[in-house]
Design an enzyme around this catalytic site. Structure first.
Site, PDB file in Angstrom:
ATOM      1  N   ASN A 201       0.120  -7.681  -3.516  1.00 36.84           N
ATOM      2  CA  ASN A 201      -0.543  -6.964  -4.593  1.00 36.84           C
ATOM      3  C   ASN A 201       0.401  -6.035  -5.344  1.00 36.84           C
ATOM      4  OD1 ASN A 201      -0.902  -5.436  -1.890  1.00 36.84           O
ATOM      5  ND2 ASN A 201      -1.110  -3.834  -3.436  1.00 36.84           N
TER       6      ASN A 201
ATOM      7  N   ASP B 176      -6.649  -6.108  -5.699  1.00 39.47           N
ATOM      8  CA  ASP B 176      -5.834  -6.295  -4.495  1.00 39.47           C
ATOM      9  C   ASP B 176      -5.828  -7.741  -4.027  1.00 39.47           C
ATOM     10  OD1 ASP B 176      -4.175  -5.582  -2.344  1.00 39.47           O
ATOM     11  OD2 ASP B 176      -5.893  -5.377  -1.015  1.00 39.47           O
TER      12      ASP B 176
ATOM     13  N   GLU C 181       0.828  -1.217   0.000  1.00 40.98           N
ATOM     14  CA  GLU C 181       0.000   0.000   0.000  1.00 40.98           C
ATOM     15  C   GLU C 181       0.860   1.264   0.000  1.00 40.98           C
ATOM     16  OE1 GLU C 181      -0.880  -2.808   1.749  1.00 40.98           O
ATOM     17  OE2 GLU C 181      -2.224  -3.072   0.064  1.00 40.98           O
TER      18      GLU C 181
END
Lengths: 156, 603
Positions: free
Chosen positions: B288, B330, B205
């Site tokens: 991801n 994701d 992220e």
């Protein structure tokens, strides 16, 4: 692509920059006491419960609805919502929409938190964002209405 | 990893015998590798590594607790860790000592199981930077420690690996492995093979460039770094050694990205590892691609959302397989790779079994990377099937996301996955079944352009959740990986986010988000016993033999991970942080709140 995104949102914010950040409400002298000069700010002795010096900074955009809109866009563009959640309702970072503040909710206190960062992972945006932009984010955050289940969440 | 409810942009085996372990423990410098055999788990009574054994089966040979007597389980001991936050991971039990690592600040407790009341032998309190708390994407969790050669090895959240003397609690070494200021944090459990400590970092992220590092077990010194994305040389591709089953072009880790996008492309390593000593391969999954807005990274984005097979000694990459090319949802592949031998279409095959966030369970030849079976284990609708000829999903193009596609509705499963990678499955060689905690949720997904600002979240999606078909949000299921079929299922109101332990007594154990620890019959799925442990369970139960010869069950309570974020009202610790309930889980906080406890149960 990423650069484009930052510039598009942030450029209008560059204008007022630091002048606003440095404006303070003069040097209101602390109450005199017999304490040595080095600790002559009695309000600093009451550890934890006292607003830091940032409380005296004045938001040049206070009450400016255009700044609220611009601040909301910056809140997204600068990845603030990545930690504080969409609508600033909290994620890894605390909610900024509940009317509660770890480090003070006065405009200058919020400004200081953004500008200097905080110790649990809040980056210091002072190095990457003009002061005017930070003030717009402050304006946006102060415009948020706390949800009606603060402080009571009831299942009855 | 996973983030939801963000308005736009960037958020975010084989096994070792008891004798072998004793030798490892008491012989300085002993090498565990040659002693490893690929047999089924033995009744060793201990729990020395996160997945129980190198195959990551989480299967214990202990059999005192059975379907006939499980109802008589009762708590015999509990201990507050003094820490809130998601208590993921699991205790270790080695030589009658139980080792517990807490979430940040990563205190390590050593309980003496030979004395009444299990008093602490010692506790170790490392200096961990609080800065890491806000950089960890999904709560300041820790997924556990690994015991090897008399050392407890684990990661501190702020990018350090430590080795602590298992007897004395004295720190033996500390190595900086990751850079928090770049968005890297380190909640995963290290994995020790021979003289290598393998570690990785979270940060999918934050647009990190994911890697695995091999440290020297004796000194902590860095031996090798293998990136998951970028040029072949950085991936530790050695001439003639890298042979993926489906993909053959060179430098796919760079060529399947827009120019330089791999430099901030994610592929973090935050899940579990396993090891086959015969093939000498370590397996792990990558996370991801970054950002979540796929239009910023045209191409397959190899090797994100992939399983990687490497040599532990030098890190050489031997094969890789990507579960979700050009991931638009994701779908990290960080979940465990469980190594088992299964009869498939009449032939015994050495396979790895993986339950992906994307909702498919894969049975893969672990020597070659060929997909043998791939079937959905939860409701999913983003892919029609997995094409076994190409290894690629046949994607429903109406479920593709991207900033130009607006708000794409009703995608199943969610960013949380059909199964949380943090919640590992168990496999019983007695039933030949896998036991799986699942989530039954769907989402809408609105991607938006994300800007990479170093050290800040790099996400670009808003993805509200809701219950999937049937209205329940989770289940505990038994899965036959030889054919790809669900055998039984226990529906739960909330997503099931605990790991699982399977036992030779044919009882399996799991926990629920609202704080129930359950025992179920491994063959029928009947719930045999439940106990409310005080806070939601996101950790992994274990079982061990105590000094008295009895079988014990241990588990952490302590809701957290994504569930301290998604249901922010399960917190009560910060008066300056008061959140509304999640709209899809308004009642969860009615049934549980944060807390950190270690529980032990017995008959």
């Amino acid at each position: 692509m990423t650069q484009t995104m930052i510039q598009r949102v942030a450029r209008p914010a560059i204008v007022l920059a630091l002048a606003a950040a440095c404006r303070t409400k003069g040097g209101a002298a602390p109450t005199r006491s017999d304490a040595p000069a080095a600790i002559a700010y009695p309000s600093h002795i009451a550890a934890g419960g006292v607003a830091p010096r940032g409380a005296t900074l004045t938001n040049p955009y206070a009450g400016d609805t255009a700044a609220v809109t611009a601040g909301a866009a910056l809140f997204t563009a600068m990845n603030c919502d990545g930690c504080h959640g969409g609508g600033a309702t909290g994620w890894v970072g605390p909610s900024l929409a509940d009317g509660r503040w770890r480090y003070g909710g006065a405009a200058g206190e919020i400004f200081s938190s953004i500008y200097y960062g905080r110790r649990q992972g809040m980056p210091a945006f002072g190095g990457i964002m003009p002061a005017a932009g930070i003030w717009k984010v402050v304006t946006y955050l102060q415009s948020l209405e706390p949800p009606n289940d603060v402080p009571t969440e009831s299942w009855k | 990893m996973m983030r939801a409810h963000l308005t736009s942009v960037s958020v975010g085996a084989a096994c070792i015998t008891a004798a072998a372990w004793a030798a490892v423990a008491f012989t300085p410098g002993a090498i565990a590798g040659p002693r490893i055999t690929p047999a089924a788990a033995s009744d060793d009574g201990e729990w020395t590594m996160p997945g129980k054994d190198y195959a990551s089966t989480r299967y214990s040979g202990l059999s005192q607790i059975t379907p006939a007597n499980a109802a008589h389980l009762h708590p015999v001991w509990s201990f507050s860790t003094g820490v809130l936050g998601g208590h993921e991971g699991q205790p270790l039990v080695v030589h009658n000592t139980m080792y517990v690592v807490t979430p940040y600040p990563n205190t390590l407790y050593a309980f003496d199981l030979t004395q009444p009341d299990y008093p602490l032998a010692w506790k170790y309190r490392p200096a961990v930077s609080p800065n890491a708390v806000g950089v960890a994407c999904c709560d300041a969790v820790n997924r556990g420690a690994f015991y090897a050669d008399g050392k407890i090895v684990y990661n501190l959240l702020d990018g350090h690996t430590v080795a602590v003397d298992a007897n004395t609690g004295k720190q033996l070494w500390e190595t900086t492995i990751a850079d928090v200021s770049n968005g890297e944090t380190t909640p995963m459990a290290p994995f020790v093979v021979k003289d290598r400590v393998l570690v990785g970092a979270s940060g999918g992220e934050f647009g990190i460039r994911g890697w695995v590092k091999g440290l020297d077990l004796q000194t902590g010194h860095l031996v090798w770094t293998g990136y998951n994305i970028g040029a072949d040389s950085d991936l530790l591709v050695k001439p003639g050694q890298f042979k993926p089953f489906y993909d053959h072009a060179p430098n796919l880790g760079a060529s399947t990205w827009p120019k330089n996008a791999w430099q901030t492309g994610g592929a973090p390593v935050w899940g579990w590892m396993s090891y086959d000593s015969t093939l000498d391969l370590v397996y792990y999954g990558t996370g991801n691609p970054a950002p979540y807005n796929p239009e910023q990274r045209a191409g397959d984005n190899k090797w994100t959302t992939s399983v990687m097979a490497r040599r532990p000694e030098d890190g050489a990459l031997v094969w890789a397989y990507q579960f979700t090319p050009h991931d638009s949802w994701d779908f990290d592949a960080a979940a465990e790779m469980v190594l088992v031998d299964l009869r498939i279409a009449g032939t015994m095959r050495k396979v790895l079994v993986h339950f992906d966030k994307n909702g498919f369970a894969y049975t893969i030849d672990r020597a070659t990377g060929q997909v043998l079976v791939a079937q959905p284990f939860v409701e999913e609708n983003w892919a029609k099937r997995i094409d076994l000829e190409t290894g690629r999903p046949v994607v429903d193009s109406s479920k593709l996301t991207g900033a130009s596609r607006g708000n794409v509705k009703n995608i199943c499963p969610t960013l949380e996955g059909g199964k949380s990678p943090a919640s590992p499955v168990a496999y019983s060689p007695r039933t030949h079944l896998f036991y799986v905690s699942t989530s039954n949720m769907c989402m809408d997904y609105q991607a938006v352009p994300a800007a990479h600002i170093r050290g800040t979240p790099y996400i670009g999606a808003n993805s509200p959740y809701y219950a999937g078909p049937g209205g329940y949000m989770g289940a505990f299921e038994a899965w036959d990986a030889s054919v790809g079929r669900k055998v039984w299922e226990i529906k739960e109101r909330w997503p099931v986010w605990s790991g699982v332990v399977a036992t030779a007594g044919d009882v399996v154990f799991y926990g629920t988000l609202d704080g129930w620890l359950r025992a179920a019959d491994a063959r029928t799925g009947k719930i045999l016993w439940s106990f409310k442990v005080g806070s939601g369970v996101v950790g992994n139960p274990i079982t061990y033999r105590g000094p008295d010869g009895k079988q014990y069950l241990a588990v952490y309570a302590g809701i957290g991970g994504d569930w301290f974020l998604l249901a922010g009202d399960v917190r009560s610790d910060d008066p300056a942080d008061v959140r509304p309930p999640a709209d899809f889980a308004k009642d969860l906080a009615r049934h549980t709140s944060q807390g950190g406890m270690v529980w032990i149960f017995a008959l």
